[in-house]
Motif scaffolding. Structure first.
Motif, PDB file in Angstrom:
ATOM      1  N   LYS A 128       0.814  -1.214   0.000  1.00  0.00           N
ATOM      2  CA  LYS A 128       0.000   0.000   0.000  1.00  0.00           C
ATOM      3  C   LYS A 128       0.852   1.271   0.000  1.00  0.00           C
ATOM      4  O   LYS A 128       0.561   2.254   0.658  1.00  0.00           O
ATOM      5  CB  LYS A 128      -0.944   0.009   1.203  1.00  0.00           C
ATOM      6  N   GLY A 129       1.920   1.232  -0.725  1.00  0.00           N
ATOM      7  CA  GLY A 129       2.755   2.417  -0.850  1.00  0.00           C
ATOM      8  C   GLY A 129       3.667   2.693   0.314  1.00  0.00           C
ATOM      9  O   GLY A 129       4.303   3.751   0.368  1.00  0.00           O
ATOM     10  N   GLU A 130       3.760   1.769   1.259  1.00  0.00           N
ATOM     11  CA  GLU A 130       4.639   1.973   2.400  1.00  0.00           C
ATOM     12  C   GLU A 130       6.014   1.369   2.139  1.00  0.00           C
ATOM     13  O   GLU A 130       6.135   0.323   1.518  1.00  0.00           O
ATOM     14  CB  GLU A 130       4.040   1.333   3.660  1.00  0.00           C
ATOM     15  N   MET A 131       7.026   2.031   2.643  1.00  0.00           N
ATOM     16  CA  MET A 131       8.386   1.521   2.511  1.00  0.00           C
ATOM     17  C   MET A 131       8.660   0.461   3.571  1.00  0.00           C
ATOM     18  O   MET A 131       8.266   0.615   4.728  1.00  0.00           O
ATOM     19  CB  MET A 131       9.403   2.646   2.692  1.00  0.00           C
ATOM     20  N   SER A 132       9.337  -0.590   3.181  1.00  0.00           N
ATOM     21  CA  SER A 132       9.850  -1.547   4.152  1.00  0.00           C
ATOM     22  C   SER A 132      11.197  -1.042   4.647  1.00  0.00           C
ATOM     23  O   SER A 132      11.755  -0.082   4.106  1.00  0.00           O
ATOM     24  CB  SER A 132      10.027  -2.915   3.495  1.00  0.00           C
ATOM     25  N   CYS A 133      11.742  -1.694   5.667  1.00  0.00           N
ATOM     26  CA  CYS A 133      13.076  -1.313   6.154  1.00  0.00           C
ATOM     27  C   CYS A 133      14.111  -1.467   5.047  1.00  0.00           C
ATOM     28  O   CYS A 133      15.019  -0.638   4.908  1.00  0.00           O
ATOM     29  CB  CYS A 133      13.459  -2.162   7.368  1.00  0.00           C
ATOM     30  N   GLY A 134      13.962  -2.518   4.254  1.00  0.00           N
ATOM     31  CA  GLY A 134      14.890  -2.735   3.145  1.00  0.00           C
ATOM     32  C   GLY A 134      14.787  -1.638   2.097  1.00  0.00           C
ATOM     33  O   GLY A 134      15.805  -1.194   1.549  1.00  0.00           O
ATOM     34  N   ASP A 135      13.552  -1.206   1.813  1.00  0.00           N
ATOM     35  CA  ASP A 135      13.366  -0.099   0.872  1.00  0.00           C
ATOM     36  C   ASP A 135      14.073   1.156   1.372  1.00  0.00           C
ATOM     37  O   ASP A 135      14.746   1.856   0.613  1.00  0.00           O
ATOM     38  CB  ASP A 135      11.872   0.213   0.707  1.00  0.00           C
ATOM     39  N   MET A 136      13.900   1.428   2.663  1.00  0.00           N
ATOM     40  CA  MET A 136      14.515   2.620   3.251  1.00  0.00           C
ATOM     41  C   MET A 136      16.031   2.557   3.166  1.00  0.00           C
ATOM     42  O   MET A 136      16.692   3.542   2.821  1.00  0.00           O
ATOM     43  CB  MET A 136      14.050   2.784   4.694  1.00  0.00           C
ATOM     44  N   GLU A 137      16.585   1.401   3.462  1.00  0.00           N
ATOM     45  CA  GLU A 137      18.045   1.232   3.401  1.00  0.00           C
ATOM     46  C   GLU A 137      18.550   1.501   1.986  1.00  0.00           C
ATOM     47  O   GLU A 137      19.556   2.190   1.790  1.00  0.00           O
ATOM     48  CB  GLU A 137      18.430  -0.180   3.843  1.00  0.00           C
TER      49      GLU A 137
END
Length: 292
Positions: free
Chosen positions: A252-261
């Motif tokens: 739903k368009g939210e970043m995971s921790c991996g996305d943020m990294e």
């Protein structure tokens, strides 16, 4: 025969006001001195170069950080544990009761004004659990505080009194020591490294404000449920964009921790400063308060 009439008047009794300490509207412990650190100019120039989209935020919010870093790490971490998941007014009251058990003449006003007196780990470890509970600590938090004290007393937190060792420890090595303490998780470690130790390349991936700020900042890179393109490396100070490799899905368009990294890789070695701006970025549309 005249009859005398007696009129009784109601007597209003006013109860004397008790001299209770006035509770401030804002957390006085957040009113700390700010300054512009020496590395700010170099860091901000780097961030604008590798991520030009940050420039408007940097222009809008001059970068300042707290200058009064507390070097009593037992005090810092104890107060952090007490403040977890409670309103600051409740945490303030509990910390006052806790400190006053060991320091008889401490007052709320003195703590609000920066009184640094605090029990030693040895004192806390020798305190019975029921006495800690009487200070307002829950059974769980009382056990956390004693476990923290035990780690200090037993020398498991090796950087407590050795500044040279503290400088030599990597972020991962430092986190490994702290995460062994009950009640200290990754978010607490990140805040400790960013605020108390002023480490420059920390990315708190579990912080809601950072995530929301990054989602807003990188929104144009979100397509078909995927956050990309992704920075793979830096060459000559310029970002090299990646294709499909390493992309991560987001619910739903939210970043995971991996996305943020991955998306924050471009900000190295100043991810702490970029994170400071992500809190401000989130503040513009959400009711999020930056912790530092």
């Amino acid at each position: 025969m005249a009859v005398a009439s007696i009129h009784t008047s109601k007597i209003k009794v006013t109860k004397a006001k008790e001299n209770k300490p006035k509770v401030p509207e804002e957390n006085p412990w957040k009113k700390r001195p700010l300054h512009v650190p020496d590395y700010a100019r170099e860091a901000l120039e780097h961030l604008c170069k590798v991520d030009p989209a940050l420039a408007p935020l940097i222009a809008k919010y001059p970068y300042t950080i707290y200058s009064d870093h507390d070097t009593n790490y037992f005090r810092v971490l104890s107060r952090t544990i007490v403040g977890q998941q409670v309103h600051w007014k409740a945490a303030r009251s509990i910390i006052f009761k806790f400190v006053s058990h060991y320091v008889s003449d401490v007052t709320l006003d003195s703590l609000d004004s920066g009184d640094k007196r605090f029990p030693t780990p040895e004192q806390v470890l020798a305190t019975p659990m029921d006495r800690l509970r009487s200070c307002g600590l829950s059974e769980r938090k009382a056990s956390y505080i004693q476990d923290l004290a035990r780690h200090f007393v037993e020398g498991k937190i090796t950087f407590a009194s050795d500044k040279a060792e503290l400088q030599a420890l990597t972020d991962d090595e430092l986190a490994a020591q702290l995460l062994c303490v009950r009640g200290i998780g990754p978010w607490t470690v990140d805040m400790f490294m960013m605020d108390t130790l002023e480490r420059l390349d920390v990315l708190p991936t579990l912080d809601l404000g950072i995530r929301k700020g990054m989602e807003k900042h990188f929104r144009k890179h979100y397509k078909n449920g995927v956050w990309g393109t992704i920075v793979e490396s830096l060459e000559d100070g310029k970002a090299k964009k990646g294709g499909a490799k390493g992309k991560g899905s987001a619910k739903k368009g939210e970043m995971s921790c991996g996305d943020m990294e991955r998306m924050a890789e471009i900000w190295r070695p100043y991810r702490s400063i970029a994170s400071w701006y992500m809190w401000r970025n989130a503040d513009e549309s959400d009711t999020i308060t930056a912790p530092i």
